[in-house]
Write an enzyme that holds these catalytic residues in place. Structure first.
Site, PDB file in Angstrom:
ATOM      1  N   LYS B 205       0.826  -1.204   0.000  1.00 41.78           N
ATOM      2  CA  LYS B 205       0.000   0.000   0.000  1.00 41.78           C
ATOM      3  C   LYS B 205       0.863   1.257   0.000  1.00 41.78           C
ATOM      4  O   LYS B 205       1.649   1.472   0.919  1.00 41.78           O
ATOM      5  CB  LYS B 205      -0.905   0.043   1.229  1.00 41.78           C
ATOM      6  N   GLU B 279      10.557   0.955  10.136  1.00 39.56           N
ATOM      7  CA  GLU B 279      11.530   1.989   9.797  1.00 39.56           C
ATOM      8  C   GLU B 279      10.827   3.298  10.062  1.00 39.56           C
ATOM      9  O   GLU B 279       9.991   3.728   9.278  1.00 39.56           O
ATOM     10  CB  GLU B 279      11.970   1.820   8.343  1.00 39.56           C
ATOM     11  N   CYS B 313      13.647  10.400   6.492  1.00 38.82           N
ATOM     12  CA  CYS B 313      13.642   9.925   7.873  1.00 38.82           C
ATOM     13  C   CYS B 313      15.036  10.012   8.494  1.00 38.82           C
ATOM     14  O   CYS B 313      15.174  10.220   9.689  1.00 38.82           O
ATOM     15  CB  CYS B 313      13.107   8.503   7.954  1.00 38.82           C
ATOM     16  N   GLU B 410      10.902  15.339  15.474  1.00 36.52           N
ATOM     17  CA  GLU B 410      11.165  15.253  14.042  1.00 36.52           C
ATOM     18  C   GLU B 410      10.303  16.273  13.310  1.00 36.52           C
ATOM     19  O   GLU B 410       9.091  16.315  13.481  1.00 36.52           O
ATOM     20  CB  GLU B 410      10.837  13.842  13.541  1.00 36.52           C
TER      21      GLU B 410
END
Lengths: 314, 500
Positions: B205, B279, B313, B410
């Site tokens: 997906k 991850e 990331c 983040e």
């Protein structure tokens, strides 16, 4: 002394070389590049006739009327804008001619009444292995004969054996001998081999009074490259950070195509910015580059490549 | 008698002059033509080897974040669709894929890899339109790296006994792969390639915002004659992802995305026996020592935080500079970010593209505001932002402390926090003082220092004198809240096999 990472600098130079320079930017870049050329002949067989002919080419790289008349013809689709702008533009003269000292009077006569500078190599070009007193004498003589700019060679032997002070003193003395003439110091980067050496030599030359730093004599196996030039541009920037003094840059040798020339201009634009984008601060040492620039210019104007027969070989 | 008062002369702080990167010899637009890409008006689900209308009957729009133009509409899979996809994958697993000779599996993967290379230009343009990232990145990074991963893993398919000497590998079955929007094609392939090479089938997906490249990859898969059901693409929102996570007949979930969603997945799958690869987010440390090659380190900072608009990331979002070179680094960075070109992502000279969505832009703005409110000093590149689309100028903060939000959370945008350190010990301590542990870099001219520091950093990846370098042979993954499991390399095969 700040170091240079080989992989990093080569990556950065390669990424800048990928900039896409098209249309008006290309035309303007080519015209700018022509105005930055130090048209050079440094051969043992140079003669008065050769130098005179080159000076004519320096003044009028291409018969502008000729190019303009070509632009009158139908431009290919998509070329209209360039064609139009070229019709109204003059092709500039080059920045300077670069010759051996004994050719200075001939060049001076041929260039009388123009803005074109006379650059002369000196100090035992290309090896620099002449006694210091003779180097100074040669410089003084060249200036007296009318050289506006002196292209001296770095004493690579002394540099590589670590005698930096000696090298620095020599440059200072030659600078003194130059008087009001500009001093370009040729590092001969191909013989220095490492980027760290190039950076070190750049600072040494700038600190000792160079107005310009120049990559190569054109006589070594490796001449100007993009990464080496980038190292020197970054050194110029860092020197400016420290002192506020602007130093010029001249890559020389091996730059033959318009594409290469534009890649160098991109590096100047994105490393030092607007202030350095003129022939006061950036030069190309080249002999065959001019015709490729002219050929590309004609192509931008008309959409067609012309045979090299249409460009003079002086 | 008192001594005459000394006249106090205040030292004047002179802001150093900066270089001028203006309009002189400005580059004319150089847009890549969109002709090679044919975007369909509507995209269906790819299940059982063919494009099928969703049972849900629902479609959602996908836009170009640089222009806000609607590019197409994409099917939204519901529970029934996910179930059909998983069944198709199950059948394909039992009937064909697990029975196929490994070298035959490799042939299919090689075929997909070659097709992707063949159509590299189409994919680069499509990805740029759907995601807003600069064409030079999709052209030079996303697509070639994706192809490299396929080639690499195709090579492993028939050599697994050498990957794990003395052990036999068994595939897990059906893998549910959930892909984020920052590298839609690349991360999809990071997951598909090892899954297929090891003999698994997949239901994958993409993110709702960036489905198109994966759907075009499905087209390649269809043309490559892969047995039906080996790869199934179900598009949709987070809900669709949740259905994959909770489906009973999926043996493995590989997820790349935010830490918050990752935690939800871990909770949802607890006790089910599903294998997981996570991850997740990061707040990676980019550490620059005094003895570094500073100009190249500056490029590393740029590459670390402004690559892909910081939607990375492993972005080097915390910069640690040794105090002695702090001013120099900041001065150079100020000059350098002036020359970053923000604008039309399809322009070959664009360095900074669009932010993925209005929502993400809001998140970035909110965190940047917190940085300003908490007293950090902000510097932004003086670039003009386009009127349409979502944009954020390259930004950095100085005077940031470990306790500031912008040093801990983040941001996932082109925003850098600059901190300083004095000694190597302090650098390590500060770098590790985070909930994350994905990546980092060490910049020094001293080789021994790279090894010393990097072995002390608690992060999955540490780069030495470079940043954001990816190779299919090199494993990638995190520690702590950045997740677990590895992708790429030998380590990246392990999450997809059972060792006997």
């Amino acid at each position: 002394m700040q170091t240079v990472d080989q992989i990093g600098i080569e990556e950065r130079a390669a990424s800048l070389a990928k900039r896409s320079i098209k249309k008006q930017t290309k035309v303007e870049g080519i015209l700018l590049a022509i105005s930055m050329i130090d048209l050079t002949t440094l051969e043992g067989k140079d003669s008065a006739g050769k130098v005179q002919a080159m000076c004519q080419k320096a003044i009028r790289p291409l018969d502008s009327a000729n190019l303009q008349s070509q632009c009158q013809g139908p431009a290919l689709p998509g070329r209209e804008a360039n064609s139009k702008s070229l019709r109204s533009q003059m092709i500039p003269s080059v920045a300077a001619v670069c010759v051996y000292p004994s050719m200075i009077p001939i060049a001076k006569k041929a260039l009388k009444g123009t803005q074109i500078k006379i650059a002369s190599v000196a100090t035992g070009f290309p090896s620099g292995l002449t006694p210091l007193s003779i180097k100074i004498e040669e410089t003084k003589k060249a200036v007296a004969m009318g050289a506006d700019e002196i292209d001296m060679v770095l004493s690579r032997g002394n540099f590589l054996s670590g005698e930096y002070e000696k090298v620095s003193d020599e440059i200072s003395l030659v600078k003194e001998a130059c008087g009001d003439s500009h001093l370009k110091v040729i590092l001969e980067t191909g013989e220095l081999e490492t980027y760290d050496n190039v950076r070190k030599a750049s600072f040494l030359a700038m600190n000792a009074g160079a107005n310009f730093i120049k990559t190569s004599t054109g006589k070594a196996a490796v001449n100007a490259t993009l990464p080496v030039t980038l190292v020197m541009l970054e050194a110029i920037r860092d020197y400016w950070y420290q002192t506020g003094r602007m130093i010029g840059m001249k890559p020389a040798g091996g730059i033959r195509t318009s594409k290469q020339a534009l890649q160098y201009l991109v590096m100047v634009k994105e490393t030092l910015g607007d202030a350095w984008l003129s022939n006061e601060w950036f030069r190309f040492g080249a002999s065959t580059l001019t015709n490729d620039l002219l050929m590309q210019l004609a192509k931008e104007a008309t959409g067609n490549y012309q045979s090299l027969d249409y460009f003079t070989n002086d | 008698m008192t001594a005459p008062e000394k006249k106090v002369t205040r030292l004047e702080v002179v802001e150093p002059k900066s270089l001028q990167f203006g309009k002189k010899w400005d580059y004319a637009p150089s847009p890549e033509s969109t002709d090679p890409v044919k975007i369909k008006l509507r995209y269906e689900l790819f299940i059982g080897g063919k494009f099928t209308v969703p049972k849900s009957g629902n479609y959602f729009k996908t836009i170009n974040p640089a222009t806000e133009e609607v590019l197409s509409e994409v099917a939204e899979a519901n529970e029934a669709d996910v179930d059909i996809a998983v069944k198709a994958a199950r059948v394909a697993y039992e009937k064909y894929w697990s029975k196929l000779a490994p070298a035959e599996r490799a042939k299919y993967i090689f075929r997909i890899a070659r097709q992707l290379q063949e159509k590299a230009r189409e994919f680069a343009i499509l990805e740029t339109m759907d995601n807003g990232k600069p064409i030079k990145e999709t052209r030079d990074f996303d697509v070639p790296t994706a192809a490299a991963h396929l080639f690499y893993h195709a090579g492993w398919a028939d050599k697994l006994e050498y990957a794990f000497p003395g052990r036999k590998t068994r595939p897990l079955g059906v893998c549910g792969l959930i892909v984020p929007w920052n590298f839609p094609l690349l991360i999809a392939i990071w997951k598909i390639a090892p899954a297929l090479a090891t003999g698994n089938t997949v239901v994958i997906k993409p993110s709702k915002t960036t489905s198109l490249s994966l759907l075009h990859l499905a087209k390649i898969i269809e043309e490559a004659d892969l047995p039906p059901g080996v790869v199934n693409v179900v598009t949709g929102t987070g809900k669709t992802g949740d259905m994959i996570v909770r489906h009973q007949d999926i043996q493995k979930i590989s997820f790349t995305g935010s830490t918050a969603v990752g935690k939800g997945i871990i909770k949802a799958t607890a006790g089910t026996g599903k294998r997981l690869t996570m991850e997740l987010g990061g707040k990676s440390a980019n550490i620059i020592f005094e003895d570094a090659a500073i100009d190249q380190a500056i490029e590393g900072i740029i590459q670390g935080i402004y690559f892909n608009q910081g939607h990375v990331c492993c972005a080097g979002s915390r910069l640690f500079v040794q105090e002695g070179i702090r001013d120099l680094v900041i001065r150079k960075l100020k000059d350098r970010i002036q020359s970053l070109r923000l604008g039309n992502p399809l322009d070959k000279n664009t360095d900074i593209g669009a932010i993925i969505s209005g929502e993400q832009l809001e998140t970035i703005r909110e965190l940047v505001k917190s940085g300003v409110d908490e007293g950090c000093e902000i510097y932004q590149a003086p670039c003009e932002l386009p009127k349409k689309g979502f944009w954020f100028a390259p930004t950095f903060f100085t005077g940031v402390a470990q306790s500031n939000r912008i040093a801990r959370e983040e941001i996932f945008g082109p925003v850098l926090s600059i901190l300083t350190f004095r000694t190597p010990e302090e650098a390590v301590e500060k770098a590790n003082n985070t909930a994350y542990g994905l990546a980092g870099a060490v910049w020094t001219d001293k080789g021994s220092k790279i090894f010393k520091i990097s072995s002390k950093l608690k992060s999955g990846v540490v780069w030495g004198n470079t940043y954001n370098k990816f190779d299919p042979a090199s494993p990638f993954g995190g520690y702590k809240e950045s997740g677990f499991g590895r992708e790429g390399g030998l380590h990246g095969l392990l999450p997809y096999v059972e060792l006997e």
